[in-house]
Design an enzyme around this catalytic site. Structure first.
Site, PDB file in Angstrom:
ATOM      1  N   LYS A 186       5.630   4.315   1.992  1.00 31.46           N
ATOM      2  CA  LYS A 186       5.040   3.114   1.402  1.00 31.46           C
ATOM      3  C   LYS A 186       5.146   1.928   2.330  1.00 31.46           C
ATOM      4  O   LYS A 186       5.985   1.899   3.236  1.00 31.46           O
ATOM      5  CB  LYS A 186       5.634   2.831   0.032  1.00 31.46           C
ATOM      6  CG  LYS A 186       7.070   2.377  -0.003  1.00 31.46           C
ATOM      7  CD  LYS A 186       7.437   1.996  -1.458  1.00 31.46           C
ATOM      8  CE  LYS A 186       8.928   1.750  -1.592  1.00 31.46           C
ATOM      9  NZ  LYS A 186       9.311   1.479  -2.984  1.00 31.46           N
ATOM     10  N   VAL A 187       4.272   0.965   2.095  1.00 28.61           N
ATOM     11  CA  VAL A 187       4.229  -0.241   2.908  1.00 28.61           C
ATOM     12  C   VAL A 187       4.605  -1.419   2.012  1.00 28.61           C
ATOM     13  O   VAL A 187       3.986  -1.627   0.966  1.00 28.61           O
ATOM     14  CB  VAL A 187       2.815  -0.450   3.512  1.00 28.61           C
ATOM     15  CG1 VAL A 187       2.787  -1.685   4.399  1.00 28.61           C
ATOM     16  CG2 VAL A 187       2.366   0.786   4.294  1.00 28.61           C
ATOM     17  N   GLY A 208       0.830  -1.205   0.000  1.00 30.43           N
ATOM     18  CA  GLY A 208       0.000   0.000   0.000  1.00 30.43           C
ATOM     19  C   GLY A 208       0.862   1.251   0.000  1.00 30.43           C
ATOM     20  O   GLY A 208       2.035   1.204   0.354  1.00 30.43           O
ATOM     21  N   GLY A 251       0.868   5.005   1.553  1.00 32.60           N
ATOM     22  CA  GLY A 251       0.293   6.028   2.426  1.00 32.60           C
ATOM     23  C   GLY A 251       0.805   7.373   1.953  1.00 32.60           C
ATOM     24  O   GLY A 251       1.646   7.427   1.063  1.00 32.60           O
ATOM     25  N   ILE A 252       0.327   8.463   2.543  1.00 30.83           N
ATOM     26  CA  ILE A 252       0.828   9.778   2.155  1.00 30.83           C
ATOM     27  C   ILE A 252       2.249   9.969   2.676  1.00 30.83           C
ATOM     28  O   ILE A 252       3.044  10.646   2.059  1.00 30.83           O
ATOM     29  CB  ILE A 252      -0.044  10.949   2.702  1.00 30.83           C
ATOM     30  CG1 ILE A 252      -1.309  10.392   3.353  1.00 30.83           C
ATOM     31  CG2 ILE A 252      -0.388  11.943   1.604  1.00 30.83           C
ATOM     32  CD1 ILE A 252      -1.757  11.173   4.521  1.00 30.83           C
ATOM     33  N   ASP A 298      -8.046  10.269  10.970  1.00 34.44           N
ATOM     34  CA  ASP A 298      -8.007   9.787   9.586  1.00 34.44           C
ATOM     35  C   ASP A 298      -8.741   8.449   9.459  1.00 34.44           C
ATOM     36  O   ASP A 298      -8.305   7.561   8.731  1.00 34.44           O
ATOM     37  CB  ASP A 298      -6.546   9.662   9.113  1.00 34.44           C
ATOM     38  CG  ASP A 298      -6.408   9.725   7.591  1.00 34.44           C
ATOM     39  OD1 ASP A 298      -7.286  10.319   6.923  1.00 34.44           O
ATOM     40  OD2 ASP A 298      -5.423   9.174   7.062  1.00 34.44           O
ATOM     41  N   LYS A 351       6.501  -0.404   7.021  1.00 31.18           N
ATOM     42  CA  LYS A 351       6.214   0.960   6.583  1.00 31.18           C
ATOM     43  C   LYS A 351       7.503   1.776   6.672  1.00 31.18           C
ATOM     44  O   LYS A 351       8.143   1.817   7.721  1.00 31.18           O
ATOM     45  CB  LYS A 351       5.119   1.593   7.451  1.00 31.18           C
ATOM     46  CG  LYS A 351       4.656   2.946   6.921  1.00 31.18           C
ATOM     47  CD  LYS A 351       3.428   3.457   7.647  1.00 31.18           C
ATOM     48  CE  LYS A 351       2.880   4.712   7.003  1.00 31.18           C
ATOM     49  NZ  LYS A 351       1.673   5.220   7.665  1.00 31.18           N
TER      50      LYS A 351
HETATM   51  N1  I85 Z   1      -1.281  -5.538   4.526  1.00 29.89           N
HETATM   52  N2  I85 Z   1      -4.219   3.138   3.749  1.00 29.89           N
HETATM   53  C1  I85 Z   1      -4.189   2.742   2.349  1.00 29.89           C
HETATM   54  C2  I85 Z   1      -1.049  -3.206   5.242  1.00 29.89           C
HETATM   55  N3  I85 Z   1      -0.511  -5.062   6.630  1.00 29.89           N
HETATM   56  N4  I85 Z   1      -1.483  -0.329   4.992  1.00 29.89           N
HETATM   57  C3  I85 Z   1      -2.040   2.053   4.205  1.00 29.89           C
HETATM   58  N5  I85 Z   1      -0.907   3.643   5.760  1.00 29.89           N
HETATM   59  C4  I85 Z   1      -0.507   2.676   6.631  1.00 29.89           C
HETATM   60  C5  I85 Z   1      -1.976   1.634   2.735  1.00 29.89           C
HETATM   61  C6  I85 Z   1      -2.766   2.583   1.854  1.00 29.89           C
HETATM   62  C7  I85 Z   1      -3.496   2.227   4.622  1.00 29.89           C
HETATM   63  O1  I85 Z   1      -0.024   2.985   7.717  1.00 29.89           O
HETATM   64  C8  I85 Z   1      -1.432   1.000   5.104  1.00 29.89           C
HETATM   65  C9  I85 Z   1      -0.713   1.302   6.248  1.00 29.89           C
HETATM   66  C10 I85 Z   1      -0.329   0.114   6.842  1.00 29.89           C
HETATM   67  C11 I85 Z   1      -0.827  -0.895   6.040  1.00 29.89           C
HETATM   68  C12 I85 Z   1      -0.703  -2.326   6.246  1.00 29.89           C
HETATM   69  C13 I85 Z   1      -0.252  -2.839   7.473  1.00 29.89           C
HETATM   70  C14 I85 Z   1      -0.167  -4.207   7.631  1.00 29.89           C
HETATM   71  C15 I85 Z   1      -0.946  -4.578   5.451  1.00 29.89           C
HETATM   72  C16 I85 Z   1      -1.267   3.357   4.395  1.00 29.89           C
HETATM   73  C17 I85 Z   1      -1.851  -5.408   3.282  1.00 29.89           C
HETATM   74  C18 I85 Z   1      -2.129  -6.673   2.538  1.00 29.89           C
HETATM   75  C19 I85 Z   1      -1.310  -7.765   2.653  1.00 29.89           C
HETATM   76  C20 I85 Z   1      -1.554  -8.935   1.943  1.00 29.89           C
HETATM   77  C21 I85 Z   1      -2.675  -9.005   1.112  1.00 29.89           C
HETATM   78  C22 I85 Z   1      -3.504  -7.915   1.003  1.00 29.89           C
HETATM   79  C23 I85 Z   1      -3.228  -6.757   1.690  1.00 29.89           C
HETATM   80  O2  I85 Z   1      -2.135  -4.346   2.822  1.00 29.89           O
HETATM   81  C24 I85 Z   1      -4.714  -7.996   0.127  1.00 29.89           C
HETATM   82  F1  I85 Z   1      -5.642  -8.684   0.755  1.00 29.89           F
HETATM   83  F2  I85 Z   1      -5.224  -6.838  -0.145  1.00 29.89           F
HETATM   84  F3  I85 Z   1      -4.414  -8.607  -0.981  1.00 29.89           F
END
Ligand code: I85
Length: 355
Positions: free
Chosen positions: A37-38, A31, A33-34, A146, A53
């Site tokens: 990146k993650v 993902g 974020g602003i 947020d 992150k």
């Molecule tokens: N796993 N806001 C949108 C993600 N595990 N994601 C975002 N800020 C953050 C991304 C953009 C949230 O702090 C974000 C943050 C942290 C995460 C985060 C944390 C822990 C994940 C920005 C996934 C994931 C992993 C495997 C598969 C899938 C997703 O995002 C999926 F199911 F979508 F295929």
């Protein structure tokens, strides 16, 4: 005089050893974020998958990590495993290792459902889970600011998945205990120190109201008609609290649910419900007794699939507007004659012995 830091929890510090000693970092982006990146990473010791992150080191990044770390013990907040402070290509970075949320985003999961309609009871259960996270934050004097669908992720696919809140990039510490802290005499506490607290927390409740509305029908209470960038019409509707419960989607939804949304979407942040009131509301507290009315949510989410990114953009813009507006509310408060503390100060300041 008491040590003003005596009440403060220990602030953990990041490890300064290279993260690559402990983790294998991949190029797989989970993902954006602003603030950073993650990406996917793997523990070298256990081979377990984690999310990493990457933040550029700054005061803002430090605040994000500090606040997230403090509340990471909550069952409905994404856990922080480790934090590193490393220099990468001569740039100082904060590297936050989190549990990997493999279940994806809340509304994606509802949209993807195959086994019949999402029900009002399920919506109440989801709201209950989010409320636990928000109550935990507010009890710890933290406003998230947020709260939005993209920050609500499931630990894993399937019924075992737990819903958790992430991204503390806009989180703010709100000082509610100033009055109880014995080292300050309340008479001398500046109103701006006491003022903003209420509004920052109520920003989260407004977001909860929007999320609950979408859970029950599959579209947001406020949206511009054309999906154009910042619509003056939508801004006005948000400010005036002009939204409806369209009959087709809402006729079978309980009055209790509608009343709760009305309480959370009150335009006046002072009259808006507190997280305490929301979590004690029967619809949330006794979610198992909520009727299993089938909703239009999954169908509407699917139909609106291609405009969902625009819907999210709009929610982002209204959150940004609210964060700025509520800062101004507390500035305005300094002028307000309703501010009793300030009035006391004004009276005192005309007293000859005080000046
Ligand atoms: N796993 N806001 C949108 C993600 N595990 N994601 C975002 N800020 C953050 C991304 C953009 C949230 O702090 C974000 C943050 C942290 C995460 C985060 C944390 C822990 C994940 C920005 C996934 C994931 C992993 C495997 C598969 C899938 C997703 O995002 C999926 F199911 F979508 F295929």
């Amino acid at each position: 005089m008491m040590n003003p830091m005596a009440n403060r929890r220990n602030v953990k510090s990041p490890k300064i050893t290279p993260i690559t000693e402990d983790y294998q970092i991949t190029n797989t982006v989970l993902g954006l974020g602003i603030n950073g990146k993650v990406v996917e990473c793997f523990s070298k010791a256990t081979n377990e998958k984690f999310a990493l992150k990457v933040l550029h080191d700054s005061m803002k990044a430090r605040r994000e990590v500090d606040l997230h770390w403090r509340v990471s013990g909550c069952r409905h907040i994404v856990n922080i495993i480790d934090v590193y402070e490393n220099t990468y290509k001569s740039v100082k970075c904060l590297l936050v290792v989190m549990e990997c949320m493999e279940g994806g985003e809340l509304f994606q999961r509802i949209q993807d459902r195959q086994d019949g309609a999402f029900t009002e009871r399920e919506a109440a259960q989801v709201m209950h889970e989010i409320c636990i996270a928000v109550k935990y934050l507010h009890d710890n004097n933290i406003a998230h600011r947020d709260l939005k669908p993209e920050n609500l992720l499931y630990t894993k696919q399937g019924p075992q998945g737990i819903l958790k809140l992430t991204d503390f990039g806009f989180a703010k510490e709100v000082h509610t205990n100033t009055l109880q802290t014995p080292c300050y005499t309340p008479y001398y506490v500046a109103p701006e120190v006491l003022g903003p607290e209420k509004y920052d927390k109520s920003c989260d409740i407004w977001s909860l109201g929007v999320i609950m509305y979408i859970l029950l029908c599959g579209f947001p209470p406020f949206y511009s008609n054309h999906g154009l960038a910042i619509s003056p019409g939508m801004k006005k509707r948000i400010r005036m609290g002009q939204y409806t419960f369209p009959d087709v989607e809402w006729q079978n939804v309980s009055q209790m649910a509608k009343d709760l949304i009305i309480g959370m979407l009150n335009v006046d942040p002072i009259k808006r419900l507190s997280i305490e009131q929301v979590i004690r509301n029967t619809w949330i507290a006794q979610y198992m007794a909520v009727p299993q009315t089938p909703l239009h949510t999954n169908r509407m989410l699917k139909e609106g699939e291609e405009i969902w990114p625009e819907v999210q953009e709009e929610l982002n813009r209204s959150l940004a507007t609210m964060r700025v507006d509520y800062d101004q509310v507390h500035i305005k408060d300094l002028d307000s004659s309703k501010n009793s503390l300030l009035n006391k100060r004004r009276k005192r300041s005309v007293h000859p012995t005080e000046s």
